[in-house]
Scaffold this active site. Sequence first.
Site, PDB file in Angstrom:
ATOM      1  N   LYS A   1       3.922  -1.017  11.208  1.00 50.42           N
ATOM      2  CA  LYS A   1       3.283  -0.625   9.945  1.00 50.42           C
ATOM      3  C   LYS A   1       3.625   0.825   9.631  1.00 50.42           C
ATOM      4  O   LYS A   1       3.478   1.708  10.475  1.00 50.42           O
ATOM      5  CB  LYS A   1       1.764  -0.810  10.024  1.00 50.42           C
ATOM      6  CG  LYS A   1       1.055  -0.540   8.684  1.00 50.42           C
ATOM      7  CD  LYS A   1      -0.392  -0.964   8.731  1.00 50.42           C
ATOM      8  CE  LYS A   1      -1.132  -0.609   7.445  1.00 50.42           C
ATOM      9  NZ  LYS A   1      -0.551  -1.279   6.268  1.00 50.42           N
TER      10      LYS A   1
ATOM     11  N   GLY B   1      -4.210   1.278   3.950  1.00 49.55           N
ATOM     12  CA  GLY B   1      -4.838   1.226   2.634  1.00 49.55           C
ATOM     13  C   GLY B   1      -6.273   0.756   2.706  1.00 49.55           C
ATOM     14  O   GLY B   1      -7.134   1.212   1.941  1.00 49.55           O
TER      15      GLY B   1
ATOM     16  N   HIS C   1      -3.278  -1.278  13.749  1.00 51.17           N
ATOM     17  CA  HIS C   1      -2.298  -2.201  13.192  1.00 51.17           C
ATOM     18  C   HIS C   1      -1.082  -2.279  14.096  1.00 51.17           C
ATOM     19  O   HIS C   1      -0.924  -1.485  15.025  1.00 51.17           O
ATOM     20  CB  HIS C   1      -1.861  -1.755  11.784  1.00 51.17           C
ATOM     21  CG  HIS C   1      -2.806  -2.159  10.708  1.00 51.17           C
ATOM     22  ND1 HIS C   1      -3.840  -1.354  10.290  1.00 51.17           N
ATOM     23  CD2 HIS C   1      -2.894  -3.286   9.951  1.00 51.17           C
ATOM     24  CE1 HIS C   1      -4.510  -1.969   9.328  1.00 51.17           C
ATOM     25  NE2 HIS C   1      -3.957  -3.140   9.098  1.00 51.17           N
ATOM     26  N   HIS C   2      -0.212  -3.213  13.772  1.00 54.35           N
ATOM     27  CA  HIS C   2       1.022  -3.413  14.527  1.00 54.35           C
ATOM     28  C   HIS C   2       1.920  -2.171  14.473  1.00 54.35           C
ATOM     29  O   HIS C   2       1.832  -1.359  13.552  1.00 54.35           O
ATOM     30  CB  HIS C   2       1.777  -4.633  13.988  1.00 54.35           C
ATOM     31  CG  HIS C   2       2.025  -4.577  12.506  1.00 54.35           C
ATOM     32  ND1 HIS C   2       3.137  -3.995  11.948  1.00 54.35           N
ATOM     33  CD2 HIS C   2       1.279  -5.027  11.466  1.00 54.35           C
ATOM     34  CE1 HIS C   2       3.089  -4.085  10.639  1.00 54.35           C
ATOM     35  NE2 HIS C   2       1.955  -4.710  10.313  1.00 54.35           N
TER      36      HIS C   2
ATOM     37  N   THR D   1       0.845  -1.199   0.000  1.00 52.75           N
ATOM     38  CA  THR D   1       0.000   0.000   0.000  1.00 52.75           C
ATOM     39  C   THR D   1       0.881   1.249   0.000  1.00 52.75           C
ATOM     40  O   THR D   1       2.075   1.193   0.262  1.00 52.75           O
ATOM     41  CB  THR D   1      -0.923   0.030   1.231  1.00 52.75           C
ATOM     42  OG1 THR D   1      -0.124  -0.022   2.434  1.00 52.75           O
ATOM     43  CG2 THR D   1      -1.876  -1.155   1.227  1.00 52.75           C
TER      44      THR D   1
END
Length: 214
Positions: free
Chosen positions: A127, A133, A123-124, A65
């Site tokens: 990222k 995205g 998210h982790h 992304t």
Amino acid sequence: MGRVVEALSPDYGFQVAGTVDIDNAAQPDSWPQADVAIDFSLADAVPVNFPALAARGMNVVIGATGWQAAEPALRAEADARRIGVVAAPNFAVGVNLFLALVERAAELWRDQPAFGAWLHELHHAAKKDAPSGTALAMESALRGKGYRHPVDVSSSRAGSIPGTHTLGFDAVAETITLTHTARDRAVFARGALHAAQWLQGKRGWFTMKDVLGL
């Protein structure tokens, strides 16, 4: 770049042809030949990888992304080389069905200004891009179905979270939320394998909507 394959797993009738990684990324002549390549690299790498893969006549599945500013050039390259491409911000089958629900939600709530909308994704910590995205695809899905009210978009990065995306609508006395949670990153790989199998023999630029017949 992600795994370059002729085949992707016994379950999909493919065999792994090889990989491109930091050790050989700068030597495209050394890259293995295959029927399809899966690119889960970084945003800056996709516009570099893609022309080299397309020049070999290889179909490409793009799961990275953040590279979308280069999409017009990549589409032109795909057309010139007559290859097939599946590009998606998220290859999990459930996420793509979830995006179809987001589109329907846009149709239901676009004429309900009493509800405020928000998108939140987790998210982790490693990222790189934010919003994800998938979150951007959710917002695009809303707008594409005529939702014109403000949408607050936010992100959190922590620990090892594979990915959680929530769409919410809030009014004075009620709240509705739709959430997709990935419990294992393997779902993204399985979706990419499914896309690669579907792409065999095809030419053109596709998304997971095409792959899933949505």
